[in-house]
Design an enzyme around this catalytic site. Structure first.
Site, short mmCIF file in Angstrom:
data_model
loop_
_atom_site.label_atom_id
_atom_site.label_comp_id
_atom_site.label_asym_id
_atom_site.label_seq_id
_atom_site.Cartn_x
_atom_site.Cartn_y
_atom_site.Cartn_z
N LYS A 79 26.26 -7.65 -8.46
CA LYS A 79 25.62 -6.34 -8.40
C LYS A 79 25.30 -5.88 -9.81
O LYS A 79 25.75 -6.46 -10.80
CB LYS A 79 26.52 -5.30 -7.73
CG LYS A 79 27.02 -5.68 -6.34
CD LYS A 79 25.92 -5.72 -5.30
CE LYS A 79 26.47 -6.16 -3.95
NZ LYS A 79 25.39 -6.34 -2.95
N SER A 84 20.44 -9.03 -1.67
CA SER A 84 20.79 -7.70 -2.18
C SER A 84 20.32 -7.43 -3.60
O SER A 84 20.24 -6.28 -4.01
CB SER A 84 22.31 -7.49 -2.10
OG SER A 84 22.98 -8.30 -3.05
#
Length: 207
Positions: free
Chosen positions: A116, A52
């Site tokens: 993230k 990701s």
């Protein structure tokens, strides 16, 4: 001449001495406490489990997280952060105070942590996307040289509540992030007190 029998006897007495083992125990406890303090208040290490954050971070990369910034609340837009996903990305109840302390010192399950990039913070507005495929942060185009264009295939317009953050993976087409939680309780906003710390390096480097 040295008496080897006496030397052996002295060694045996030392190993069987309660004081000796008490000292060993104290040293072991000190080592554990110092290790926990370093993880809780200075740095922690994590391994990247998914794609990701590509191309910034690759699968199986080791990353170093800096705890002081999280403890002081000094989280900035653009930071790559590790945070506890319980109550948001993980359908568990919110972490208890004891679980929070455990996460600070590296104890507890490891599959509740996510990495993230912080895109927006409390008080910000964020919208996808302008005519050039860029995110609009507080009405201004966001330059993201780490992400593809367009910045997201999912359109959204949000106002970030106080003490929360909006996070996205750099690999926008293969990232479960705040966009995945739109329409769910919390609306994709992650409380900033869940942050373990910003990433300050990966592999053997520290930025």
């Amino acid at each position: 001449m040295p008496n080897r029998h006496e030397d052996a006897t002295f060694g045996s007495r030392l190993l069987s001495s309660a004081r000796f083992w008490k000292t060993v125990g104290i040293i072991a406890v000190v080592i554990v406490v110092l290790g926990g303090a370093i993880r809780g208040f200075v740095i922690q290490r994590f391994t990247i489990p998914s794609a990701s954050m590509q191309p910034t971070l690759e699968v199986d990369d080791s990353i170093t997280v800096w705890r002081p910034d999280a403890l002081s609340g000094d989280i900035q837009r653009g930071d790559i952060v590790v945070f506890d996903g319980r109550g948001s990305f993980v359908d568990d109840a919110l972490p208890t105070p004891l679980q929070k302390v455990g996460s600070w010192v590296g104890l507890g399950p490891r599959d509740v942590y996510y990495v993230k990039r912080v895109i927006a913070l409390g008080g910000d507005t964020l919208q996808c996307c302008d005519a050039k495929g860029r995110l609009l942060l507080n009405g201004e185009p966001l330059d993201e040289d780490y992400a593809p264009n367009p910045a997201s295939a999912v359109e959204f317009s949000v106002a970030v509540p106080a003490d929360t953050m909006w996070v996205m993976g750099d690999n926008r087409s293969d990232s479960a992030d705040s966009r995945s939680l739109l329409g769910r309780p919390g609306g994709g906003f992650i409380p900033t007190d869940r942050v373990i710390g910003p990433v300050i390096g990966h592999g053997s480097s520290v930025d």
